[in-house]
Design an enzyme around this catalytic site. Sequence first.
Site, PDB file in Angstrom:
ATOM      1  N   GLY A  46       2.074 -10.689  -5.606  1.00  0.00           N
ATOM      2  CA  GLY A  46       1.830 -10.167  -4.275  1.00  0.00           C
ATOM      3  C   GLY A  46       0.411 -10.452  -3.815  1.00  0.00           C
ATOM      4  O   GLY A  46      -0.492 -10.641  -4.632  1.00  0.00           O
ATOM      5  N   SER A  47       0.203 -10.492  -2.514  1.00  0.00           N
ATOM      6  CA  SER A  47      -1.138 -10.679  -1.968  1.00  0.00           C
ATOM      7  C   SER A  47      -1.879  -9.345  -1.942  1.00  0.00           C
ATOM      8  O   SER A  47      -1.309  -8.298  -2.248  1.00  0.00           O
ATOM      9  CB  SER A  47      -1.051 -11.279  -0.572  1.00  0.00           C
ATOM     10  OG  SER A  47      -0.528 -12.588  -0.643  1.00  0.00           O
ATOM     11  N   GLY A  48      -3.142  -9.397  -1.570  1.00  0.00           N
ATOM     12  CA  GLY A  48      -3.940  -8.180  -1.493  1.00  0.00           C
ATOM     13  C   GLY A  48      -4.842  -8.005  -2.705  1.00  0.00           C
ATOM     14  O   GLY A  48      -5.602  -7.040  -2.777  1.00  0.00           O
ATOM     15  N   HIS A  49      -4.761  -8.942  -3.649  1.00  0.00           N
ATOM     16  CA  HIS A  49      -5.568  -8.863  -4.867  1.00  0.00           C
ATOM     17  C   HIS A  49      -6.637  -9.950  -4.906  1.00  0.00           C
ATOM     18  O   HIS A  49      -7.195 -10.237  -5.965  1.00  0.00           O
ATOM     19  CB  HIS A  49      -4.682  -9.012  -6.100  1.00  0.00           C
ATOM     20  CG  HIS A  49      -3.571  -8.020  -6.160  1.00  0.00           C
ATOM     21  ND1 HIS A  49      -3.800  -6.677  -6.254  1.00  0.00           N
ATOM     22  CD2 HIS A  49      -2.222  -8.165  -6.109  1.00  0.00           C
ATOM     23  CE1 HIS A  49      -2.638  -6.038  -6.287  1.00  0.00           C
ATOM     24  NE2 HIS A  49      -1.667  -6.913  -6.188  1.00  0.00           N
ATOM     25  N   ASP A  93       8.412  -9.275  -9.705  1.00  0.00           N
ATOM     26  CA  ASP A  93       8.013 -10.572 -10.248  1.00  0.00           C
ATOM     27  C   ASP A  93       8.949 -11.005 -11.371  1.00  0.00           C
ATOM     28  O   ASP A  93       9.333 -12.166 -11.463  1.00  0.00           O
ATOM     29  CB  ASP A  93       6.566 -10.521 -10.743  1.00  0.00           C
ATOM     30  CG  ASP A  93       5.588 -10.343  -9.593  1.00  0.00           C
ATOM     31  OD1 ASP A  93       5.654 -11.115  -8.629  1.00  0.00           O
ATOM     32  OD2 ASP A  93       4.769  -9.407  -9.650  1.00  0.00           O
ATOM     33  N   HIS A 102      -1.627  -1.278  -7.387  1.00  0.00           N
ATOM     34  CA  HIS A 102      -0.999  -0.966  -6.102  1.00  0.00           C
ATOM     35  C   HIS A 102      -0.981   0.532  -5.909  1.00  0.00           C
ATOM     36  O   HIS A 102      -0.232   1.056  -5.108  1.00  0.00           O
ATOM     37  CB  HIS A 102       0.439  -1.500  -6.063  1.00  0.00           C
ATOM     38  CG  HIS A 102       0.555  -2.877  -6.610  1.00  0.00           C
ATOM     39  ND1 HIS A 102       0.852  -3.127  -7.918  1.00  0.00           N
ATOM     40  CD2 HIS A 102       0.358  -4.069  -6.013  1.00  0.00           C
ATOM     41  CE1 HIS A 102       0.849  -4.438  -8.113  1.00  0.00           C
ATOM     42  NE2 HIS A 102       0.553  -5.023  -6.986  1.00  0.00           N
TER      43      HIS A 102
END
Lengths: 335, 335, 213, 213
Positions: free
Chosen positions: B54-57, B110, B219
Amino acid sequence: MQRLINDPDNVVEDGVKGYLKAHPELFAATANARVLKYPRAPIAGKVGVVTGGGSGHEPAFLGYVGENLVDAVAIGEIFSSPPARAFLDAFAAADSGQGVACLYGNYAGDNMNVKMAVKMAAKEGITVKTVVANDDVASAPRDQIEKRRGVAGEIFMWKAGAAAAAEGAGLDGVIAAAQKAIDNCRSIGLGLTSCTIPAVGKPNFTIEAGKMELGIGHHGEPGIEVVDLASADQAAEMMVRPVIEDVPFTAGDEVAVLVSGLGATPLVELHILYAKIHDLLGDAGLATHRAYVGNYFTSLDMMGATLTVMRLDDEIKRLIDHPCHSLGLTQGRQA
Amino acid sequence: MQRLINDPDNVVEDGVKGYLKAHPELFAATANARVLKYPRAPIAGKVGVVTGGGSGHEPAFLGYVGENLVDAVAIGEIFSSPPARAFLDAFAAADSGQGVACLYGNYAGDNMNVKMAVKMAAKEGITVKTVVANDDVASAPRDQIEKRRGVAGEIFMWKAGAAAAAEGAGLDGVIAAAQKAIDNCRSIGLGLTSCTIPAVGKPNFTIEAGKMELGIGHHGEPGIEVVDLASADQAAEMMVRPVIEDVPFTAGDEVAVLVSGLGATPLVELHILYAKIHDLLGDAGLATHRAYVGNYFTSLDMMGATLTVMRLDDEIKRLIDHPCHSLGLTQGRQA
Amino acid sequence: MTSFPADRGADIVRALIRVITENRAYLSEIDGAIGDGDHGVNMAKGFALCAEKMGPGAMSLSAALQLLGETLMESIGGSMGPLYGMYFIGLGEAAEGIDQIAAPDFQAMLEQGLTDLRSITEAQIGDKCLMDTVVPATSAFSGALAAGAEFAAALDRMTEAAEAGRDSTKEMVAKIGRASRLGERSRGTLDAGATSCALLLAEMAAAMKPMLA
Amino acid sequence: MTSFPADRGADIVRALIRVITENRAYLSEIDGAIGDGDHGVNMAKGFALCAEKMGPGAMSLSAALQLLGETLMESIGGSMGPLYGMYFIGLGEAAEGIDQIAAPDFQAMLEQGLTDLRSITEAQIGDKCLMDTVVPATSAFSGALAAGAEFAAALDRMTEAAEAGRDSTKEMVAKIGRASRLGERSRGTLDAGATSCALLLAEMAAAMKPMLA
Ligand SMILES: Nc1ncnc2c1ncn2[C@@H]1O[C@H](COP(=O)(O)OP(=O)(O)O)[C@@H](O)[C@H]1O
Ligand SMILES: Nc1ncnc2c1ncn2[C@@H]1O[C@H](COP(=O)(O)OP(=O)(O)O)[C@@H](O)[C@H]1O
Ligand SMILES: [Mg+2]
Ligand SMILES: [Mg+2]
Ligand SMILES: [Mg+2]
Ligand SMILES: [Mg+2]
């Protein structure tokens, strides 16, 4: 205030301990607790490169100490110039006998402390010449350019000056390279939130939710205008225009671009902003040779970003492309 | 929400445009908008290395695409696994015919998407083997190690696997190196504030002012304990203990250490935290060979940090010391 | 003509150190209203360091003031370090070689301090900073002497002017430093630097007066 | 025995697409209470993409469901992409080669869907997720057939069980997904995945019933 500190009055000291422990290949302590040097400094035959300034902008200033970069740094309290003694001790730590280039930003405190330190250094037989960064277009009109503050353009000034020193230039050559770099740099800031100095415990200033401040300084100095929070594309337009309208950009120029986050803005947002900046520069006929996008010069936990554009000629391009290694910037032989 | 975005639903797409424009030497587009590859990939004769999440990392995951690092990355929505198709297309972008090592983190989405993608790849004649990072000691007890999440230890897994690939190891060798790296990694997170997904517009979860959450996930997954906000030194103790008490650390080991900010915590605070971590590891007889302190694996604008400690042997040490170049990590030939 | 022996210098500087140390919290509180709340902390740090360096012995006024100035300049950084540093070094340099400090000597000291201050800042009266204290205080002392006042009386005039100068900053809009960000909102509060400066000048006068003979 | 022609598959899948599109905001709103508020957006994105790929023509039920499943799996990511992807591919695969779909065929489809779902998640009834809908709905259909019910009546039992399953999530504490962070605080709200699943199963039944002959 949700912060990872021990004593709010010792944030800088405690941080320096960590930098020394984490990166022994980049930092060596000196007799002055507020001065760090590159372990190999002073480097025989090389002009010393020194900078310094208030803390809270990490990785600036100390993060640009390293290989082919700054030799020694004077470290101030959060948002407060280092004392003259720290600048003086940094000069001594950097000087191999070839003289020292002190490359710093245009702030009242820094100007005074550097001035004192240069005087004190002269007495001790250290030749110091200075370049004062004044790249922030928002801090004064063009006809009062000497009043402008130095912001993230300082990184390009350090890079160019230090690369010239590494190439073997003498003190005047290093000063000329750094001066040319900063003269060809223009920057502007955009603030979305305030930031909190740990020892103070409350926000340093106020930006209302739903607003943003164009032209804000790295310590919250007032900007040009408080506007409604806009899209990243609109923000890019607000930032690019005042920068490229200022001398010395003309269509056909090659440029280096630096978009730095102010601390708490996520990297993905800096890249959303950059995408539009890149296109707007292209529309203005400016070709981006190299872009740096990340947290290069921050203001604690402030949200927002700064844009710096530097016009390149063959010499500055070569100096910017020069390999280097530091906490804030590491690059290999080619782009 | 004070953020620099255009459309909250297109944060990832808009960001990808910026990454491509800013770093053409690191990123090339592929036919799938959610897959980026290193421009030189697939590299003839080399095993392909792929990750995704996922993005945001950021800089994870895409920031570890680069020279001697990851060849292609599958990019998900913010905090959401990429679709199977993206993993499949990343495999295709990375495969030079030597097979692909897919090195990713242990999350339900994932796992499912990679599983699907591996099946689909087999049909297309691409051999893919996987390593699933599970370094987060807070996410399950030691006897349920297979349930643990992958966090910043993934960076060491990518580094080791990719260095092995760059050295010329075959697929099984690359998988073995990555597996060995992650098996020798233990991590833990500490959250001080929540973070806000732009498309959601409100904090993702809550940490009360004056509290902090030990063991929190990337998250906001629940941690071990919500405790009163403590000093950095106390926080270091809370983090080091569960990490080194877990297998496989024993006095006399050499270790690599990674302290990553979660996004909005200033670099100086990460170094204040590191100073104590370094000492505590030393007290436990662990010698730090290399330390990484910075924003390596973030959670949007969350405040806090993660600690990762990896036990080294000669092979892992060599792989970690291998030079590399990417947005998130660039290092030269020696420490 | 009344004067005091220069070798009482350490006692005078110790009085300055005491007044800053005692007003640490007060000065930070004032700075907190429109600045970042650290003026008392910054000043106390530098003055305490000077106390350490001085030790318990006697020193000439010139040496003691220069030690104070150098310590501030070397250790507190920011703007106040060099400003107060230059100021006290200037006072001290003007006292060099004088055994008995008479009113004209002290006038020369005050004027030298102000000149040195101006060599590093362009701040003016009305900017809401320590200039609003130091400039009128210096004029008041010189003016009193010119009007025929005794040393002690001139010191009183200086103190009054310093305190009036400090009070004048209350209604000013800050033009320099952090507070300048606030514009109109900086009105209504004393300036921290002007306040510490008034404390210092008043304390200096109070310490000198009993020494006069 | 009642059945419907498999070549009406596209119409059935179009009905599923419509119900998700219409409930985009509702599903996100439910997810907003204890999740991150994007379930409707995520689902609508994948279903709309499937509509694009299908075009206006006819398709067999097997092909249409597999196209839906593959599109979800390929495009929406997260957990829901592969879960719903596997589910619809499972349903579709079990319908392969059958021209007239009778009740036992549909039972086999439902069971295959559930088996495939279980091959990629360990989620159980009671975890507060789509399993709370799909498991009882499947049992209800099979149970009705075993008790001798007609296809149409069994579809009604399935719908009732799906909706009851959805409602049962209201009082559950979430054990998986984002909502599990909230512990006790996740009680009192419907689960978004269980809700979208109930909408899908009820719509599937509603679309099939008028086709039965
Ligand atoms: N450029 C300047 N020239 C003269 N005085 C200044 C200047 N900048 C700030 N000051 C004075 O400094 C005072 C604040 O000092 P202090 O709080 O110690 O430093 P900082 O503003 O760095 O926190 C202000 O009240 C003002 O009187
Ligand atoms: N591991 C899992 N197994 C089964 N269902 C799950 C799982 N994780 C989440 N869910 C379901 O997903 C729903 C949320 O979906 P959605 O909002 O689209 O994804 P996200 O949680 O990534 O935002 C939850 O309501 C729950 O029913
Ligand atoms: Mg202050
Ligand atoms: Mg301050
Ligand atoms: Mg989501
Ligand atoms: Mg959701």
